[in-house]
Design a protein around this motif. Structure first.
Motif, PDB file in Angstrom:
ATOM      1  N   LEU A  39     -33.512 -13.164  -6.333  1.00 26.33           N
ATOM      2  CA  LEU A  39     -34.029 -12.931  -4.986  1.00 26.33           C
ATOM      3  C   LEU A  39     -35.508 -13.262  -4.940  1.00 26.33           C
ATOM      4  O   LEU A  39     -36.261 -12.954  -5.869  1.00 26.33           O
ATOM      5  CB  LEU A  39     -33.853 -11.461  -4.587  1.00 26.33           C
ATOM      6  CG  LEU A  39     -32.477 -11.001  -4.146  1.00 26.33           C
ATOM      7  CD1 LEU A  39     -32.487  -9.507  -3.887  1.00 26.33           C
ATOM      8  CD2 LEU A  39     -32.031 -11.737  -2.906  1.00 26.33           C
ATOM      9  N   SER A  40     -35.936 -13.859  -3.840  1.00 21.66           N
ATOM     10  CA  SER A  40     -37.372 -14.106  -3.653  1.00 21.66           C
ATOM     11  C   SER A  40     -38.028 -12.805  -3.179  1.00 21.66           C
ATOM     12  O   SER A  40     -37.358 -11.802  -2.922  1.00 21.66           O
ATOM     13  CB  SER A  40     -37.569 -15.201  -2.611  1.00 21.66           C
ATOM     14  OG  SER A  40     -37.130 -14.743  -1.334  1.00 21.66           O
ATOM     15  N   GLY A  41     -39.309 -12.847  -3.035  1.00 20.54           N
ATOM     16  CA  GLY A  41     -40.027 -11.672  -2.548  1.00 20.54           C
ATOM     17  C   GLY A  41     -39.606 -11.286  -1.138  1.00 20.54           C
ATOM     18  O   GLY A  41     -39.469 -10.104  -0.802  1.00 20.54           O
ATOM     19  N   TRP A  42     -39.392 -12.299  -0.287  1.00 20.54           N
ATOM     20  CA  TRP A  42     -38.949 -12.028   1.084  1.00 20.54           C
ATOM     21  C   TRP A  42     -37.522 -11.472   1.092  1.00 20.54           C
ATOM     22  O   TRP A  42     -37.196 -10.610   1.914  1.00 20.54           O
ATOM     23  CB  TRP A  42     -39.033 -13.286   1.927  1.00 20.54           C
ATOM     24  CG  TRP A  42     -40.442 -13.659   2.248  1.00 20.54           C
ATOM     25  CD1 TRP A  42     -41.153 -14.685   1.712  1.00 20.54           C
ATOM     26  CD2 TRP A  42     -41.306 -12.986   3.152  1.00 20.54           C
ATOM     27  NE1 TRP A  42     -42.419 -14.701   2.232  1.00 20.54           N
ATOM     28  CE2 TRP A  42     -42.552 -13.660   3.129  1.00 20.54           C
ATOM     29  CE3 TRP A  42     -41.164 -11.884   3.984  1.00 20.54           C
ATOM     30  CZ2 TRP A  42     -43.623 -13.257   3.903  1.00 20.54           C
ATOM     31  CZ3 TRP A  42     -42.247 -11.484   4.756  1.00 20.54           C
ATOM     32  CH2 TRP A  42     -43.456 -12.169   4.711  1.00 20.54           C
ATOM     33  N   GLY A  43     -36.690 -11.974   0.200  1.00 20.81           N
ATOM     34  CA  GLY A  43     -35.326 -11.447   0.120  1.00 20.81           C
ATOM     35  C   GLY A  43     -35.314  -9.989  -0.299  1.00 20.81           C
ATOM     36  O   GLY A  43     -34.563  -9.171   0.243  1.00 20.81           O
ATOM     37  N   LYS A  44     -36.152  -9.662  -1.286  1.00 21.76           N
ATOM     38  CA  LYS A  44     -36.253  -8.265  -1.721  1.00 21.76           C
ATOM     39  C   LYS A  44     -36.777  -7.376  -0.601  1.00 21.76           C
ATOM     40  O   LYS A  44     -36.269  -6.276  -0.377  1.00 21.76           O
ATOM     41  CB  LYS A  44     -37.164  -8.162  -2.946  1.00 21.76           C
ATOM     42  CG  LYS A  44     -36.551  -8.769  -4.187  1.00 21.76           C
ATOM     43  CD  LYS A  44     -37.489  -8.703  -5.367  1.00 21.76           C
ATOM     44  CE  LYS A  44     -36.846  -9.398  -6.560  1.00 21.76           C
ATOM     45  NZ  LYS A  44     -37.661  -9.321  -7.764  1.00 21.76           N
ATOM     46  N   ALA A  45     -37.783  -7.877   0.121  1.00 22.15           N
ATOM     47  CA  ALA A  45     -38.338  -7.100   1.234  1.00 22.15           C
ATOM     48  C   ALA A  45     -37.279  -6.893   2.321  1.00 22.15           C
ATOM     49  O   ALA A  45     -37.155  -5.800   2.888  1.00 22.15           O
ATOM     50  CB  ALA A  45     -39.560  -7.807   1.806  1.00 22.15           C
ATOM     51  N   GLY A  46     -36.516  -7.938   2.611  1.00 22.03           N
ATOM     52  CA  GLY A  46     -35.470  -7.812   3.628  1.00 22.03           C
ATOM     53  C   GLY A  46     -34.403  -6.806   3.249  1.00 22.03           C
ATOM     54  O   GLY A  46     -33.999  -5.977   4.071  1.00 22.03           O
ATOM     55  N   TRP A  47     -33.940  -6.870   1.996  1.00 17.74           N
ATOM     56  CA  TRP A  47     -32.935  -5.907   1.550  1.00 17.74           C
ATOM     57  C   TRP A  47     -33.495  -4.483   1.566  1.00 17.74           C
ATOM     58  O   TRP A  47     -32.797  -3.546   1.960  1.00 17.74           O
ATOM     59  CB  TRP A  47     -32.428  -6.249   0.157  1.00 17.74           C
ATOM     60  CG  TRP A  47     -31.358  -7.290   0.154  1.00 17.74           C
ATOM     61  CD1 TRP A  47     -31.433  -8.540  -0.364  1.00 17.74           C
ATOM     62  CD2 TRP A  47     -30.032  -7.159   0.689  1.00 17.74           C
ATOM     63  NE1 TRP A  47     -30.248  -9.205  -0.167  1.00 17.74           N
ATOM     64  CE2 TRP A  47     -29.366  -8.382   0.468  1.00 17.74           C
ATOM     65  CE3 TRP A  47     -29.347  -6.147   1.340  1.00 17.74           C
ATOM     66  CZ2 TRP A  47     -28.055  -8.598   0.872  1.00 17.74           C
ATOM     67  CZ3 TRP A  47     -28.036  -6.366   1.751  1.00 17.74           C
ATOM     68  CH2 TRP A  47     -27.413  -7.586   1.511  1.00 17.74           C
ATOM     69  N   LEU A  48     -34.753  -4.314   1.146  1.00 21.74           N
ATOM     70  CA  LEU A  48     -35.347  -2.974   1.160  1.00 21.74           C
ATOM     71  C   LEU A  48     -35.451  -2.426   2.582  1.00 21.74           C
ATOM     72  O   LEU A  48     -35.151  -1.247   2.816  1.00 21.74           O
ATOM     73  CB  LEU A  48     -36.730  -3.003   0.513  1.00 21.74           C
ATOM     74  CG  LEU A  48     -36.742  -2.955  -0.995  1.00 21.74           C
ATOM     75  CD1 LEU A  48     -38.157  -3.108  -1.524  1.00 21.74           C
ATOM     76  CD2 LEU A  48     -36.150  -1.654  -1.494  1.00 21.74           C
ATOM     77  N   ILE A  49     -35.872  -3.265   3.498  1.00 20.63           N
ATOM     78  CA  ILE A  49     -35.968  -2.814   4.897  1.00 20.63           C
ATOM     79  C   ILE A  49     -34.592  -2.421   5.411  1.00 20.63           C
ATOM     80  O   ILE A  49     -34.434  -1.372   6.044  1.00 20.63           O
ATOM     81  CB  ILE A  49     -36.608  -3.917   5.769  1.00 20.63           C
ATOM     82  CG1 ILE A  49     -38.096  -4.037   5.432  1.00 20.63           C
ATOM     83  CG2 ILE A  49     -36.408  -3.631   7.255  1.00 20.63           C
ATOM     84  CD1 ILE A  49     -38.781  -5.223   6.064  1.00 20.63           C
ATOM     85  N   LEU A  50     -33.595  -3.244   5.115  1.00 20.83           N
ATOM     86  CA  LEU A  50     -32.236  -2.942   5.573  1.00 20.83           C
ATOM     87  C   LEU A  50     -31.721  -1.647   4.949  1.00 20.83           C
ATOM     88  O   LEU A  50     -31.151  -0.797   5.639  1.00 20.83           O
ATOM     89  CB  LEU A  50     -31.296  -4.104   5.235  1.00 20.83           C
ATOM     90  CG  LEU A  50     -29.869  -3.996   5.738  1.00 20.83           C
ATOM     91  CD1 LEU A  50     -29.851  -4.051   7.258  1.00 20.83           C
ATOM     92  CD2 LEU A  50     -29.026  -5.105   5.166  1.00 20.83           C
ATOM     93  N   VAL A  51     -31.951  -1.459   3.661  1.00 19.18           N
ATOM     94  CA  VAL A  51     -31.436  -0.276   2.964  1.00 19.18           C
ATOM     95  C   VAL A  51     -32.188   0.994   3.370  1.00 19.18           C
ATOM     96  O   VAL A  51     -31.591   2.060   3.480  1.00 19.18           O
ATOM     97  CB  VAL A  51     -31.511  -0.495   1.433  1.00 19.18           C
ATOM     98  CG1 VAL A  51     -31.313   0.782   0.670  1.00 19.18           C
ATOM     99  CG2 VAL A  51     -30.479  -1.520   1.000  1.00 19.18           C
ATOM    100  N   ILE A  52     -33.482   0.869   3.653  1.00 17.34           N
ATOM    101  CA  ILE A  52     -34.262   2.066   3.989  1.00 17.34           C
ATOM    102  C   ILE A  52     -34.153   2.424   5.473  1.00 17.34           C
ATOM    103  O   ILE A  52     -33.995   3.604   5.817  1.00 17.34           O
ATOM    104  CB  ILE A  52     -35.740   1.874   3.574  1.00 17.34           C
ATOM    105  CG1 ILE A  52     -35.821   1.861   2.047  1.00 17.34           C
ATOM    106  CG2 ILE A  52     -36.624   2.970   4.142  1.00 17.34           C
ATOM    107  CD1 ILE A  52     -37.174   1.523   1.488  1.00 17.34           C
ATOM    108  N   LEU A  53     -34.193   1.432   6.353  1.00 17.61           N
ATOM    109  CA  LEU A  53     -34.164   1.735   7.788  1.00 17.61           C
ATOM    110  C   LEU A  53     -32.755   2.020   8.310  1.00 17.61           C
ATOM    111  O   LEU A  53     -32.589   2.827   9.213  1.00 17.61           O
ATOM    112  CB  LEU A  53     -34.798   0.591   8.585  1.00 17.61           C
ATOM    113  CG  LEU A  53     -36.305   0.395   8.369  1.00 17.61           C
ATOM    114  CD1 LEU A  53     -36.817  -0.730   9.248  1.00 17.61           C
ATOM    115  CD2 LEU A  53     -37.046   1.680   8.662  1.00 17.61           C
ATOM    116  N   ILE A  54     -31.777   1.326   7.800  1.00 15.50           N
ATOM    117  CA  ILE A  54     -30.385   1.551   8.212  1.00 15.50           C
ATOM    118  C   ILE A  54     -29.588   1.845   6.935  1.00 15.50           C
ATOM    119  O   ILE A  54     -28.838   0.985   6.450  1.00 15.50           O
ATOM    120  CB  ILE A  54     -29.813   0.316   8.937  1.00 15.50           C
ATOM    121  CG1 ILE A  54     -30.779  -0.185  10.002  1.00 15.50           C
ATOM    122  CG2 ILE A  54     -28.472   0.657   9.572  1.00 15.50           C
ATOM    123  CD1 ILE A  54     -30.393  -1.520  10.571  1.00 15.50           C
TER     124      ILE A  54
END
Length: 136
Positions: A39-54
């Motif tokens: 995963l790139s940095g943006w991919g990791k950030a996207g997954w973290l946002i998805l997992v934490i917010l929803i």
């Protein structure tokens, strides 16, 4: 206790167990996101946002989309840790004098015996006898 029947106690215990299970899965997924090299940095950030917010949907989507590779990363990490541990043990015990006849140290002989025992070539009793002979 009269106002809290036995079935409610079981239900409360089940809810507590599910919360603990949920947090374990959430932390496991967050560590897997950071450990993933594909995963790139943006991919990791996207997954973290998805997992934490929803959290509920994010965790389920992550397990569905990346569950197989998550298991493969766990196995690879365990193998890497085991190899590092064995290398450390061999380095730490490497000061043993080598056997003059065969040029191998006691550590090498014990490692070879352990491999034979793990492979089923020798029994536990044979292993113990050979180990005592090497260490004598």
């Amino acid at each position: 206790m009269d106002n809290y029947p036995l079935l409610n106690i079981f239900w409360t215990m089940l809810e507590l167990f599910l919360w603990i299970l949920w947090f374990f899965l959430l932390f496991k997924i967050i560590t897997d996101i950071f450990r993933s090299h594909d995963l790139s940095g943006w991919g990791k950030a996207g997954w973290l946002i998805l997992v934490i917010l929803i959290p509920l949907i994010g965790v389920l989507v992550y397990v569905i989309a990346r569950g197989k590779s998550m298991g493969e990363r766990d196995v690879a990490q365990a193998r890497q840790n085991e190899a590092a541990f064995k290398a450390y043990i061999r380095d730490a015990a490497g000061d043993a004098p080598p056997d003059a006849a065969q040029g191998r140290s006691h550590v090498d002989e014990l490692a070879r015996l352990a491999d034979l025992r793990a492979g089923g070539a020798i029994t536990e009793e044979e292993y113990q006898k050979a180990k005592d002979k090497i260490l004598a």
